[in-house]
Design an enzyme around this catalytic site. Sequence first.
Site, short mmCIF file in Angstrom:
data_model
loop_
_atom_site.label_atom_id
_atom_site.label_comp_id
_atom_site.label_asym_id
_atom_site.label_seq_id
_atom_site.Cartn_x
_atom_site.Cartn_y
_atom_site.Cartn_z
N GLY A 72 -18.00 40.31 28.14
CA GLY A 72 -19.00 40.35 29.21
C GLY A 72 -18.50 41.13 30.42
N ASP A 73 -19.42 41.40 31.34
CA ASP A 73 -19.12 42.10 32.60
C ASP A 73 -18.55 43.50 32.38
OD1 ASP A 73 -19.89 39.79 33.95
OD2 ASP A 73 -17.87 38.95 33.87
N LYS A 110 -22.87 46.45 31.90
CA LYS A 110 -24.15 46.64 31.19
C LYS A 110 -25.28 46.98 32.17
CE LYS A 110 -23.65 42.51 29.48
NZ LYS A 110 -22.25 42.22 29.84
N ASN A 142 -26.70 32.78 33.20
CA ASN A 142 -25.24 32.91 33.13
C ASN A 142 -24.86 34.39 33.27
OD1 ASN A 142 -26.48 33.43 30.64
ND2 ASN A 142 -24.86 32.52 29.41
N ALA A 143 -25.82 35.27 32.97
CA ALA A 143 -25.58 36.70 33.11
C ALA A 143 -25.61 37.10 34.58
CB ALA A 143 -26.66 37.48 32.36
N THR A 170 -20.43 28.69 32.94
CA THR A 170 -20.99 29.03 34.25
C THR A 170 -21.69 27.81 34.87
OG1 THR A 170 -23.03 29.79 33.21
CG2 THR A 170 -21.34 31.46 33.65
N GLN A 190 -23.84 38.96 28.28
CA GLN A 190 -22.51 38.56 27.79
C GLN A 190 -21.91 39.68 26.93
OE1 GLN A 190 -25.16 35.78 27.27
NE2 GLN A 190 -24.68 35.62 29.42
N THR A 235 -20.33 31.63 24.48
CA THR A 235 -21.59 31.12 25.01
C THR A 235 -22.41 30.58 23.83
OG1 THR A 235 -23.42 31.61 26.53
CG2 THR A 235 -22.87 33.33 24.91
N SER A 282 -18.56 33.78 41.16
CA SER A 282 -17.52 34.30 42.07
C SER A 282 -16.10 33.98 41.59
CB SER A 282 -17.69 33.75 43.49
OG SER A 282 -18.95 34.06 43.96
N LYS A 312 -15.68 51.98 34.10
CA LYS A 312 -14.59 51.62 35.01
C LYS A 312 -13.30 52.40 34.77
CE LYS A 312 -15.22 47.64 37.12
NZ LYS A 312 -15.49 46.26 37.54
N ASP A 327 -12.26 54.78 36.48
CA ASP A 327 -11.66 55.01 37.81
C ASP A 327 -10.70 53.90 38.23
OD1 ASP A 327 -14.35 53.71 37.82
OD2 ASP A 327 -13.76 53.23 39.88
P1 GDP Z 1 -22.40 43.35 33.45
O1 GDP Z 1 -22.46 41.86 33.45
O2 GDP Z 1 -21.92 43.90 32.15
O3 GDP Z 1 -23.68 44.00 33.90
O4 GDP Z 1 -21.28 43.74 34.52
P2 GDP Z 1 -21.13 43.12 36.01
O5 GDP Z 1 -22.16 43.71 36.87
O6 GDP Z 1 -21.00 41.64 35.96
O7 GDP Z 1 -19.66 43.64 36.37
C1 GDP Z 1 -19.36 45.00 36.38
C2 GDP Z 1 -18.88 45.37 37.80
O8 GDP Z 1 -18.29 46.65 37.77
C3 GDP Z 1 -20.02 45.46 38.81
O9 GDP Z 1 -19.52 45.10 40.07
C4 GDP Z 1 -20.38 46.94 38.78
O10 GDP Z 1 -20.98 47.39 40.00
C5 GDP Z 1 -19.03 47.55 38.58
N1 GDP Z 1 -19.00 48.82 37.83
C6 GDP Z 1 -19.78 49.23 36.80
N2 GDP Z 1 -19.36 50.44 36.35
C7 GDP Z 1 -18.31 50.78 37.10
C8 GDP Z 1 -17.41 51.91 37.11
O11 GDP Z 1 -17.48 52.81 36.30
N3 GDP Z 1 -16.40 51.88 38.04
C9 GDP Z 1 -16.25 50.88 38.94
N4 GDP Z 1 -15.26 50.95 39.81
N5 GDP Z 1 -17.06 49.82 38.96
C10 GDP Z 1 -18.07 49.77 38.05
P1 IMO Z 2 -22.75 39.02 31.69
O1 IMO Z 2 -24.11 39.22 31.08
C1 IMO Z 2 -18.85 37.10 31.48
C2 IMO Z 2 -18.74 33.05 29.81
C3 IMO Z 2 -18.39 31.92 30.73
C4 IMO Z 2 -17.67 30.99 29.75
C5 IMO Z 2 -18.50 31.15 28.48
C6 IMO Z 2 -19.56 30.08 28.27
O2 IMO Z 2 -22.74 39.13 33.16
O3 IMO Z 2 -21.75 39.89 31.01
P2 IMO Z 2 -21.92 29.60 29.41
O4 IMO Z 2 -22.29 29.32 30.82
O5 IMO Z 2 -22.60 30.80 28.85
O6 IMO Z 2 -22.06 28.40 28.52
O7 IMO Z 2 -20.33 29.92 29.46
O8 IMO Z 2 -19.13 32.42 28.60
N1 IMO Z 2 -19.88 33.89 30.26
C7 IMO Z 2 -19.75 35.14 30.74
N2 IMO Z 2 -18.64 35.85 31.01
N3 IMO Z 2 -20.08 37.64 31.65
C8 IMO Z 2 -21.19 36.93 31.36
O9 IMO Z 2 -22.42 37.48 31.39
C9 IMO Z 2 -21.06 35.60 30.92
N4 IMO Z 2 -21.93 34.63 30.58
C10 IMO Z 2 -21.20 33.60 30.15
O10 IMO Z 2 -17.53 32.33 31.78
O11 IMO Z 2 -16.38 31.48 29.48
MG MG Z 3 -21.78 40.26 34.57
#
Ligand code: GDP
Ligand code: IMO
Ligand code: MG
Length: 430
Positions: A12-13, A16, A38-39, A130, A224, A239, A302, A331, A333
Amino acid sequence: MNNVAVIGSQWGDEGKGKIVDWLSSEADIVVRFQGGHNAGHTLVINGITYKLRLLPSGIVRQNKISIIGNGVVIDPWALLEEIDEIKSKGVKVDTDNLIISESANLILPFHKEMDEIREDAAGKAKIGTTRRGIGPAYEDKVGRRSIRVMDLISESNLDHRLETVLLHHNAIRKGLGKNIFRKDKLKKELLKIAPEILKFSQPVWKKINEFKKLNKKILFEGAQGILLDVDHGTYPFVTSSNTVASAAATGSGCGPNSINYVLGITKAYTTRVGEGPFPTELKDEIGDKLGTRGKEFGTVTSRKRRCGWFDGVLVRQTIKISGIDGIALTKLDVLDELDEIKMCVAYEIDGKKMDYLPAAFEDQLKVKPIYKKFKGWKSETKGIKKFDDLPKNAKIYINELENFIETRISSISTSPERNDTILIEDPFSD
Ligand code: GDP
Ligand code: IMO
Ligand code: MG
């Protein structure tokens, strides 16, 4: 080629939200198909940050339709709050551009409480959820006692459904020494917000089929990542939904042949929030550096994200599990300042070399990563728009990564901003 599914290939994160927003310039419809609030998907457009939890990342663009599919679990209060929040930033959200599946299951306050009760009781064995009630809500869905969006239409039906689900929850709550959850107050609160939710409610499967007939381009937005998939992830630290690309079909009501290209979003290193195995985790200065430079703090909770080197073994595995056609590498960079970069290319367990992550949790804990080392490029890549303009050592790292995962890299992201993205191969083109 019309329809693209975007999914996370790690924990995740991966970025996307940024990539879905960027690609949605080409799409007509953006569909969320699993997960819930949770996303946390972050979009940065001309310096303004948008954090989306339940709303599809296409919502910020004009003339796009956003759909929340049947596979999503919806906390109705969280959704209304998010709609208000995004509207306050000048984004239009109304029945012209948002559709919610009438069959989506609701997350109710007792789900959130159950999530918290379990996590608190588990102590060191906690999952690190979450705490949004995601797991308990999906349990009620497969337990066939859930309350769905359409159940808000009739008071007598809602009353009956609440009776059924609370019979189950209150038995568990009693056993755990917790107070009984009262039906009447919740029913009143649900009926109060019902019209605000029901106005968006439609049979999503039917709408998607109509859009397909009109040759509209659909972007399916996963939440995720595959390593959090309930079947294919690092169970039980996962999840409660299927996060793989095929969930886009079940979670919205169209066949698997409606997905023409699967785009896996992949961070140039690895992060994880919550507990569970993480073979390439760095609990040192470099891990801290990645966290600080990458601003690796959870969008939803957070929490500090755990950071580590890119794990080629894991990503090669998740690509195969989900039929990923191409990768958006994000990411890059964040690695700019490092002297040396490592990539995990094999595992060792009890002295034996392995080329995949074994399914047993005990084995996953024993995994020792085997690394290949790369020289850092020590120059800024932020904002670079062409592959050829990347530093030589960055190209070496990317080419090696691409060869190792046996999949084409179709784009590279070099900052959080929408347009700081290198396009190599357009997933929407034939
Ligand atoms: P998601 O859950 O997959 O949509 O990802 P999140 O938004 O939770 O986390 C990704 C973080 O990285 C966010 O703060 C984005 O703004 C940041 N981000 C995405 N692409 C890039 C990149 O290419 N470089 C940097 N430095 N940050 C990025
Ligand atoms: P996005 O869409 C990262 C993780 C939680 C925990 C596990 C189960 O932003 O990528 P849950 O609340 O789903 O039962 O938690 O999954 N988790 C994520 N980690 N990005 C997410 O979503 C997540 N959604 C759930 O931290 O480990
Ligand atoms: Mg995320």
